[in-house]
Enzyme design. Sequence first.
Site, PDB file in Angstrom:
ATOM      1  N   THR A  50       0.874  -1.179   0.000  1.00 28.81           N
ATOM      2  CA  THR A  50       0.000   0.000   0.000  1.00 28.81           C
ATOM      3  C   THR A  50       0.910   1.227   0.000  1.00 28.81           C
ATOM      4  OG1 THR A  50      -0.020   0.161   2.400  1.00 28.81           O
ATOM      5  CG2 THR A  50      -1.715  -1.207   1.406  1.00 28.81           C
ATOM      6  N   TRP A 110     -20.929  14.828  10.940  1.00 32.37           N
ATOM      7  CA  TRP A 110     -19.982  14.577   9.852  1.00 32.37           C
ATOM      8  C   TRP A 110     -20.384  15.281   8.574  1.00 32.37           C
ATOM      9  CZ3 TRP A 110     -19.064   8.550  10.034  1.00 32.37           C
ATOM     10  CH2 TRP A 110     -18.256   8.266  11.142  1.00 32.37           C
ATOM     11  N   GLU A 133      -5.640  -4.106  -0.406  1.00 30.09           N
ATOM     12  CA  GLU A 133      -5.921  -5.269   0.449  1.00 30.09           C
ATOM     13  C   GLU A 133      -7.030  -6.143  -0.114  1.00 30.09           C
ATOM     14  OE1 GLU A 133      -5.415  -2.194   1.339  1.00 30.09           O
ATOM     15  OE2 GLU A 133      -4.483  -2.003   3.313  1.00 30.09           O
ATOM     16  N   LYS A 172     -15.488  16.856  10.880  1.00 36.06           N
ATOM     17  CA  LYS A 172     -16.475  16.867  11.954  1.00 36.06           C
ATOM     18  C   LYS A 172     -16.782  18.300  12.327  1.00 36.06           C
ATOM     19  CE  LYS A 172     -17.636  13.266  15.053  1.00 36.06           C
ATOM     20  NZ  LYS A 172     -17.322  12.413  16.148  1.00 36.06           N
TER      21      LYS A 172
HETATM   22  P1  ADP Z   1      -3.613   3.763  -1.117  1.00 32.38           P
HETATM   23  O1  ADP Z   1      -4.455   4.907  -1.657  1.00 32.38           O
HETATM   24  O2  ADP Z   1      -3.357   3.865   0.350  1.00 32.38           O
HETATM   25  O3  ADP Z   1      -2.487   3.393  -1.978  1.00 32.38           O
HETATM   26  P2  ADP Z   1      -5.435   1.938  -2.221  1.00 32.38           P
HETATM   27  O4  ADP Z   1      -5.024   2.303  -3.607  1.00 32.38           O
HETATM   28  O5  ADP Z   1      -5.598   0.537  -1.890  1.00 32.38           O
HETATM   29  O6  ADP Z   1      -4.470   2.484  -1.186  1.00 32.38           O
HETATM   30  O7  ADP Z   1      -6.701   2.808  -1.876  1.00 32.38           O
HETATM   31  C1  ADP Z   1      -7.836   2.320  -1.260  1.00 32.38           C
HETATM   32  C2  ADP Z   1      -8.723   3.442  -0.845  1.00 32.38           C
HETATM   33  O8  ADP Z   1      -9.050   4.293  -1.939  1.00 32.38           O
HETATM   34  C3  ADP Z   1     -10.051   2.990  -0.314  1.00 32.38           C
HETATM   35  O9  ADP Z   1      -9.965   2.569   1.013  1.00 32.38           O
HETATM   36  C4  ADP Z   1     -10.898   4.240  -0.492  1.00 32.38           C
HETATM   37  O10 ADP Z   1     -10.699   5.161   0.564  1.00 32.38           O
HETATM   38  C5  ADP Z   1     -10.343   4.848  -1.737  1.00 32.38           C
HETATM   39  N1  ADP Z   1     -11.207   4.513  -2.881  1.00 32.38           N
HETATM   40  C6  ADP Z   1     -11.012   3.563  -3.797  1.00 32.38           C
HETATM   41  N2  ADP Z   1     -11.995   3.574  -4.709  1.00 32.38           N
HETATM   42  C7  ADP Z   1     -12.855   4.558  -4.353  1.00 32.38           C
HETATM   43  C8  ADP Z   1     -14.092   5.079  -4.885  1.00 32.38           C
HETATM   44  N3  ADP Z   1     -14.634   4.596  -5.999  1.00 32.38           N
HETATM   45  N4  ADP Z   1     -14.679   6.084  -4.215  1.00 32.38           N
HETATM   46  C9  ADP Z   1     -14.147   6.599  -3.093  1.00 32.38           C
HETATM   47  N5  ADP Z   1     -12.995   6.168  -2.554  1.00 32.38           N
HETATM   48  C10 ADP Z   1     -12.349   5.163  -3.177  1.00 32.38           C
END
Ligand code: ADP
Length: 544
Positions: free
Chosen positions: A185, A446, A331, A441
């Site tokens: 990640t 929220w 994940e 917040k």
């Molecule tokens: P990182 O951004 O930490 O590299 P990831 O690419 O796995 O990790 O990102 C996952 C996160 O991206 C999700 O937990 C969510 O917050 C956000 N995310 C992914 N797809 C969407 C979506 N369609 N709408 C809103 N948030 C999204």
Amino acid sequence: MLGLMMDTPLTLTVIMRHGDRNHARREIVSVTHDHALHRYTFADCFARTRRLANALDRLGAGADARIATLAWNDFRHLELYYAVSCSGRVCHTVNPRLFEEQIVYILNHAEAEWVFVDPAFVPRLESLAAQCPAVKGYVVLSDEAHMPQTTLPNARCYETLVAAAPDTYAWPELDEKRASGLCYTSGTTGNPKGVLYNHRSAVLMAYAGALPDTCGVSAMDAILPIVPMFHVNAWGMPFSAVLTGAKLVFPGPTLSDPKRLADLITSEGVTISAGVPTVCLPLLAHARDNGRSLAPLNRMVIGGSACPLSMMEEFRDRHQVRVVHAWGMTEMSPLGTVNALTPETAPLTGAALADQMCSQGRAIPGVELKITDDDNRELPWDGKASGALKVRGYWVCRDYYRLDGTGGAHDADGWFATGDVASIDPNGFMRITDRAKDVIKSGGEWISSIDLENTAMGHPSVAEAAVIGVNHPKWQERPLLVVVRKQGVEVSATELLHYFEGKVAKWWIPEDVAFVDELPHTATGKLSKLELRKRFAAYRFPGT
Ligand code: ADP
């Protein structure tokens, strides 16, 4: 009583063999540093994959070695995906856009044995190779003619290695639980965490990703993954394509060049593409500014962050392209939910349709969702209650690699806490309100930064928008809208704030607007709220 069916393990080797035998003539087209347009077939690809597996053996790579890649989307990277995983090793894709210390951490944490690197990233690796003493050597993804001069220790030429190896290989019978891939990640908080995929999860993700109500991939499709192969396996596209026999079109180093992408779409007959919203902005702008069509594209898978409504509408109205709005995470291999039509949503029009399109969609079969309150009590699927989004399923990680239970994201009953806050409606449509750490917040209630960003993006003068919470003496936090204006366009803060009236609850309307030339993005092209909060750390609302 046990059933009497074969125990054929779910391995990528079976998918590879299937693609090789049944879709042998399907094309893979790539832009690379040494080819304007490289073109060959699945059969050619898998013959070279067998050579590459032999080459890995000859390099002395261990039986379950982590083989790292710092590479663009192209045919060589695809060969690595299959040769590494199907020979029993772990294809460890590294995001070359990460900070140097993160790349060093990742290579050392994974104990990468060999690193396969695109010439573009050779200088980056040269400056950090000394800090990765366990790496046995580096293979540059090039032919001899285009090999860069390099100080990388034990550097080899990919094409020379492949050419020297035989094209027959006895693929081992693998346990379906054997690790196949490793992706970290991006580590927006703390060190990056490794997610270790196995063959079983990758195969099931490939099948589920191809379903009609997921990405709907078939042998009649041509897929252009703009999402990098170092970003959660390009969302499984390289596996779903080989499974179904879809043509693959890889943009190589030109993935940020909208003209080149549009050219590839039209010249190679691309029907499906995929990427984060930030890569779609320039593509749409290019088409708009040049009066270009994106035909025959008909589906654009957008995820990684919330897809603004205005983007979905522009794809639909100007290009007849359906945006497949998807949510997931590293994940989750990564697909969790997809917004596809159902008999309940198909008749919607106007504001109800617009609202529905902003949902992140329903669980892909194989993934279960639930939302919980602060005491881990499950909340109802009524479209109103919003809480911590948790998941479990075939392709969800059970733990992080070598953190041994210290990742802290799993409940005692095995559900994985995504870190997202969401609501789910009675039809199962999930809506992300925010990442838990981005929630604003205000006066104890929220406010969804995603909804506000989405609204701001609908204003014709806004190129990109982000909303963060800023301390407020009375309300604890209030939203600050940070905007990049479209080139050559003037718009005032007052005008923008007026635009929110009637579109969101009055008390959600941002307190103020800050105009900037550009917004910070993460290594995967998402808005970096962390960085933005740092930049605005000293900001105070007028009069406070
Ligand atoms: P990182 O951004 O930490 O590299 P990831 O690419 O796995 O990790 O990102 C996952 C996160 O991206 C999700 O937990 C969510 O917050 C956000 N995310 C992914 N797809 C969407 C979506 N369609 N709408 C809103 N948030 C999204």
